[in-house]
Design a protein around this motif. Structure first.
Motif, PDB file in Angstrom:
ATOM      1  N   ALA A 168       0.839  -1.204   0.000  1.00 44.46           N
ATOM      2  CA  ALA A 168       0.000   0.000   0.000  1.00 44.46           C
ATOM      3  C   ALA A 168       0.871   1.249   0.000  1.00 44.46           C
ATOM      4  O   ALA A 168       0.601   2.202  -0.728  1.00 44.46           O
ATOM      5  N   GLU A 169       1.943   1.219   0.797  1.00 45.32           N
ATOM      6  CA  GLU A 169       2.820   2.385   0.847  1.00 45.32           C
ATOM      7  C   GLU A 169       3.446   2.657  -0.526  1.00 45.32           C
ATOM      8  O   GLU A 169       3.573   3.818  -0.937  1.00 45.32           O
ATOM      9  N   ARG A 170       3.810   1.622  -1.255  1.00 46.62           N
ATOM     10  CA  ARG A 170       4.367   1.812  -2.608  1.00 46.62           C
ATOM     11  C   ARG A 170       3.354   2.506  -3.518  1.00 46.62           C
ATOM     12  O   ARG A 170       3.714   3.381  -4.320  1.00 46.62           O
ATOM     13  N   LEU A 171       2.088   2.106  -3.409  1.00 50.89           N
ATOM     14  CA  LEU A 171       1.049   2.759  -4.215  1.00 50.89           C
ATOM     15  C   LEU A 171       0.983   4.244  -3.881  1.00 50.89           C
ATOM     16  O   LEU A 171       0.995   5.092  -4.774  1.00 50.89           O
ATOM     17  N   TYR A 172       0.919   4.568  -2.591  1.00 49.12           N
ATOM     18  CA  TYR A 172       0.812   5.973  -2.185  1.00 49.12           C
ATOM     19  C   TYR A 172       2.027   6.772  -2.661  1.00 49.12           C
ATOM     20  O   TYR A 172       1.887   7.867  -3.195  1.00 49.12           O
ATOM     21  N   ARG A 173       3.202   6.212  -2.492  1.00 49.03           N
ATOM     22  CA  ARG A 173       4.423   6.918  -2.895  1.00 49.03           C
ATOM     23  C   ARG A 173       4.474   7.098  -4.418  1.00 49.03           C
ATOM     24  O   ARG A 173       4.958   8.113  -4.912  1.00 49.03           O
ATOM     25  N   SER A 174       3.958   6.126  -5.162  1.00 49.39           N
ATOM     26  CA  SER A 174       3.968   6.235  -6.629  1.00 49.39           C
ATOM     27  C   SER A 174       3.118   7.411  -7.112  1.00 49.39           C
ATOM     28  O   SER A 174       3.330   7.924  -8.211  1.00 49.39           O
ATOM     29  N   LEU A 175       2.170   7.829  -6.284  1.00 48.37           N
ATOM     30  CA  LEU A 175       1.312   8.963  -6.633  1.00 48.37           C
ATOM     31  C   LEU A 175       1.821  10.288  -6.058  1.00 48.37           C
ATOM     32  O   LEU A 175       1.189  11.319  -6.243  1.00 48.37           O
ATOM     33  N   GLY A 176       2.943  10.246  -5.317  1.00 45.60           N
ATOM     34  CA  GLY A 176       3.531  11.478  -4.815  1.00 45.60           C
ATOM     35  C   GLY A 176       3.396  11.707  -3.319  1.00 45.60           C
ATOM     36  O   GLY A 176       3.798  12.762  -2.815  1.00 45.60           O
ATOM     37  N   PHE A 177       2.840  10.754  -2.592  1.00 47.10           N
ATOM     38  CA  PHE A 177       2.780  10.885  -1.134  1.00 47.10           C
ATOM     39  C   PHE A 177       4.182  10.679  -0.566  1.00 47.10           C
ATOM     40  O   PHE A 177       4.932   9.836  -1.050  1.00 47.10           O
ATOM     41  N   GLU A 178       4.511  11.463   0.468  1.00 41.24           N
ATOM     42  CA  GLU A 178       5.832  11.383   1.085  1.00 41.24           C
ATOM     43  C   GLU A 178       5.698  11.168   2.583  1.00 41.24           C
ATOM     44  O   GLU A 178       4.755  11.657   3.222  1.00 41.24           O
ATOM     45  N   GLN A 224       1.991  12.233   3.365  1.00 42.62           N
ATOM     46  CA  GLN A 224       1.244  13.387   2.870  1.00 42.62           C
ATOM     47  C   GLN A 224       1.564  13.638   1.403  1.00 42.62           C
ATOM     48  O   GLN A 224       2.683  13.386   0.941  1.00 42.62           O
ATOM     49  N   TYR A 225       0.565  14.159   0.734  1.00 48.84           N
ATOM     50  CA  TYR A 225       0.698  14.669  -0.622  1.00 48.84           C
ATOM     51  C   TYR A 225       0.573  16.172  -0.529  1.00 48.84           C
ATOM     52  O   TYR A 225      -0.439  16.692  -0.034  1.00 48.84           O
ATOM     53  N   ASP A 226       1.577  16.898  -0.968  1.00 48.49           N
ATOM     54  CA  ASP A 226       1.596  18.356  -0.901  1.00 48.49           C
ATOM     55  C   ASP A 226       1.094  18.910  -2.224  1.00 48.49           C
ATOM     56  O   ASP A 226       1.744  18.751  -3.260  1.00 48.49           O
ATOM     57  N   LEU A 227      -0.063  19.577  -2.200  1.00 46.44           N
ATOM     58  CA  LEU A 227      -0.640  20.112  -3.414  1.00 46.44           C
ATOM     59  C   LEU A 227       0.137  21.284  -3.981  1.00 46.44           C
ATOM     60  O   LEU A 227      -0.029  21.625  -5.146  1.00 46.44           O
ATOM     61  N   ALA A 228       1.024  21.886  -3.191  1.00 48.65           N
ATOM     62  CA  ALA A 228       1.836  22.994  -3.670  1.00 48.65           C
ATOM     63  C   ALA A 228       3.026  22.511  -4.491  1.00 48.65           C
ATOM     64  O   ALA A 228       3.639  23.280  -5.226  1.00 48.65           O
ATOM     65  N   ARG A 229       3.336  21.235  -4.343  1.00 49.45           N
ATOM     66  CA  ARG A 229       4.478  20.670  -5.080  1.00 49.45           C
ATOM     67  C   ARG A 229       4.125  20.559  -6.553  1.00 49.45           C
ATOM     68  O   ARG A 229       3.004  20.193  -6.899  1.00 49.45           O
ATOM     69  N   PRO A 230       5.062  20.869  -7.440  1.00 50.96           N
ATOM     70  CA  PRO A 230       4.750  20.811  -8.877  1.00 50.96           C
ATOM     71  C   PRO A 230       4.463  19.389  -9.347  1.00 50.96           C
ATOM     72  O   PRO A 230       4.880  18.434  -8.826  1.00 50.96           O
TER      73      PRO A 230
END
Length: 192
Positions: free
Chosen positions: A160-170, A186-192
């Motif tokens: 599950a963590e790999r899925l989240y990280r693949s979408l930009g979660f850190e 977290q996924y930061d919406l300010a990140r490009p």
């Protein structure tokens, strides 16, 4: 597949998916030693049907298959509202099970759309449903003008963590929920 807002009539099915995301062990921990999963499902169904709880159908996105079958859920809300939204769960747990959960630490924070529960029905796994729900939740955070999307992932669930990280979660820190060591991502919406 399409992502839609949940309907109240889907409450029992949604409750089952939330419980699956929590795991049986956590659900039983929340009910106490004299209750079972059926009792917890009844509570969760009632909470999903309400409009004032963290598990409300109003906080739930649902993935529907091309044949309009229920395929998955993502329950999310503004982290600033957690304590208010959690109160019905605390009150009902005390009333129904004699379990006082009022000392639960918040797992989210202000400024974060918190993804409380994400679960894909077993019949639809490995079809992109989870990814679609996560992307729709990120869009929800944009609409709500929240700068971050956050979630907890069990340290014992690297897939599950790999899925989240693949979408930009850190990774932003360690946590615990339901007696399990967790990672706060977290996924930061300010990140490009």
């Amino acid at each position: 597949m399409k992502i839609v807002n949940a309907q109240r009539s889907w409450a029992s099915w949604i409750a089952s998916r939330i419980m699956e995301a929590m795991t049986d062990e956590c659900c039983l921990n929340l009910t106490g030693p004299r209750q079972g999963l059926a009792s917890f499902h009844h509570l969760m169904t009632d909470l999903v049907e309400r409009t004032d709880t963290q598990y409300s159908y109003l906080n739930t996105l649902v993935a529907l298959s091309d044949d309009d079958e229920l395929a998955g859920i993502c329950v999310s809300y503004d982290g600033a509202s957690l304590l208010r939204l959690r109160k019905p769960f605390i009150d009902e747990s005390l009333k129904r099970f004699g379990m006082d959960h009022s000392n639960m630490k918040p797992e989210t924070e202000e400024g974060e759309l918190y993804l409380d529960s994400l679960c894909v029905d077993a019949n639809f796994r490995h079809c992109g449903v989870g990814t679609a729900l996560l992307k729709a939740s990120i869009d929800k955070a944009r609409r709500l003008k929240l700068p971050k999307v956050g979630l907890l992932v069990d340290k014992g669930n690297p897939k599950a963590e790999r899925l989240y990280r693949s979408l930009g979660f850190e990774y932003v820190g360690d946590s615990e929920w339901g007696g399990h060591p967790m990672r706060h991502l977290q996924y930061d919406l300010a990140r490009p």
